[in-house]
Design an enzyme around this catalytic site. Sequence first.
Site, mmCIF file in Angstrom:
data_model
loop_
_atom_site.group_PDB
_atom_site.id
_atom_site.type_symbol
_atom_site.label_atom_id
_atom_site.label_comp_id
_atom_site.label_asym_id
_atom_site.label_seq_id
_atom_site.Cartn_x
_atom_site.Cartn_y
_atom_site.Cartn_z
ATOM 1 N N GLU B 60 -0.260 12.498 -14.061
ATOM 2 C CA GLU B 60 -0.044 11.613 -15.211
ATOM 3 C C GLU B 60 -0.288 12.300 -16.545
ATOM 4 O OE1 GLU B 60 -1.667 10.699 -12.476
ATOM 5 O OE2 GLU B 60 -0.503 9.022 -11.689
ATOM 6 N N HIS B 129 -5.014 -1.742 -9.461
ATOM 7 C CA HIS B 129 -3.573 -1.985 -9.650
ATOM 8 C C HIS B 129 -3.302 -3.328 -10.317
ATOM 9 C CE1 HIS B 129 -3.635 1.154 -6.564
ATOM 10 N NE2 HIS B 129 -2.399 1.447 -6.909
#
Lengths: 319, 324
Positions: B60, B129
């Site tokens: 990322e 999440h």
Amino acid sequence: MEITKELAIKLLKQMMQIRQFEDMIMELLAKNIAEGGSHLYAGMEAVAVGAISVINPDDYITSTHRGHGHAIAKDGDLKALMAEILGKKTGVCKGKGGSLHLADLSKGNLGANGIVGGGIGIATGAGLSIKLQKQNKVVLCFFGDGATNNGIFFECLNMASLWKLPVVYICENNKYAMSVSVERSHAVKDLTKKALAFDMPAESVDGQDVLAVREVVGKWVNYARQGNGPSFIVANTYRYYGHSRSDPRVYRTREEEKFWRERDPIIIFSNKMKEMGILTEEEINLIEEEVRKEIEEAVDFAIKSPYPEPEELYTDLYV
Amino acid sequence: MRIITYRQALNEALDEEMARDERVFLLGEDIAIYGGAYGVTAGLWQKYGDQRVIDTPISENAIVGVALGAAITGMRPVAEIMYIDFIGLCMDQLNNQVAKIRYMFGGKCTVPLVIRTEGGAGRSLGAHHSQSLEAWLIHIPGIKVVMPSTPYDAKGLLKSAIRDDNPVVFIEHKMLYNTKGEVPEEEYLVPIGVADIKREGKDVTIVTYSRMVLFSLEAAEILEKEGISVEVVDLRTLLPMDIETVVKSVKKTNRVVIVEEDCKTGGTGAEIGMQIIENAFDYLDAPIIRVAGADVPMPKSPVLEKLAIPDVERICKAVKEVLK
């Protein structure tokens, strides 16, 4: 590698510019004319000068927190760089960046960085950009030994190798990440081995020998330009000053410093040029004198330049 | 007008902008062959190929850093961070490089970069999440933060974000991808930084954004039957915030409820509320009430998850409370 007189003068002059620029900043810091921090490149000149001398004006570089040398070698304007370090309106970044953020995109310098390893992402992205735009440019990505322990180094070298990006990663191994030595912070002491994980070619070079740096970087720049992908170079070098102004250098010995000062890149190159009959002692002295004047003019310009207007606080944030 | 999903609207926005400008390209995890974890980029790799839709390694920080390097050297990247929960992995590049580079360089570069991500609870995915981390992002000068609630806004705002020369973090909501709404066939843009009155009313102003707009509209519907007229202001963009539209509404209703899915403490609602106080204190007839996410990691259990974010009932209750 053949060396013309013109090239010899250019290399020597740039190395002297960097050395005198840094010595001058040390003086300005001591006199409190320069505020804030500054990480000096003195001792490491052959790396930036040698590497950048083999690329074109429209090729890119990314630099580090110790970035004055790269900025000067990438055709930086001494006055605008000095003014920037003093936070002046006439600085290359209008006084908003400072020593840690010297950049000049018009000359392909994508910036110094206040975060160790911070430029590696930008360099890799510039490499991707070159590939997507089918350009024939390359990127030289400079960083220190310390940055090779940072996550983004691993993430980016993997991507660059996977996508065969035209980036030459140049690790300036000056032996210390602030105070912690390579021996005390890297499981792998031979840093070139880190490239093995990415199936990337790697080579180390004597970072005090500007001609050796030129030869090695030149080879891998050609390799990148031909579409073969990235490479990893470890330039072994040494910084004369401490990490920053407040560093008492307790982590290294005066003997070690003396050893490296005897391997001074400017002296090594000057002697070689004299031996080869390319430059005379007089010519070398003349260059040094010329540079002294340039640095004096740059400091004079920077000191006399105004600070940014208060209105500048909120400009340049968004387009 | 034709009806399509939020997901399709986003996909159309990407497709149209890629067709319009060859500098636009996509990079992210699982966005090419797989079409994106939530299917937003489906079909684009097949249409535009490897050079325009790039599957990246799970890196990322490098995704954002590489996108930045490309953005300042002539490209217009749209990076995808699969879940906003992963933004911590690239916060250095986002906060220290992307947001600051233009300012640090004295305005001498532009950063036409979009980071698409999605957030929010509702799928019982647990603490890694389901987060709503927009408050972290609005604390960063130099970026824009967009959170659309409808398919129409999603498409128009994403197209604007891609054309913007500033870095934009575009936060979708996982529970909105299958929601449907009117989206014209012809091209249009929705401007960044402009709020939208999703429902007019006169008694109470609800200031909200993203999925909570839908909950607030549902609450307004119920309250209308009880004779309470609620105005729902959808901020759409959190940074820069269109406080003028909010203040205009407050001056009309004199009462405010803020509905946000993120954790209450240090949340986006705190900023909204304070800006209202700074700009319209004299018009307030009651203290502002926040209906916000619980200050806990998102629990897995669907029962607890539901309790951790606002619901229609709590919104109705807050509106009645502010009217007391």
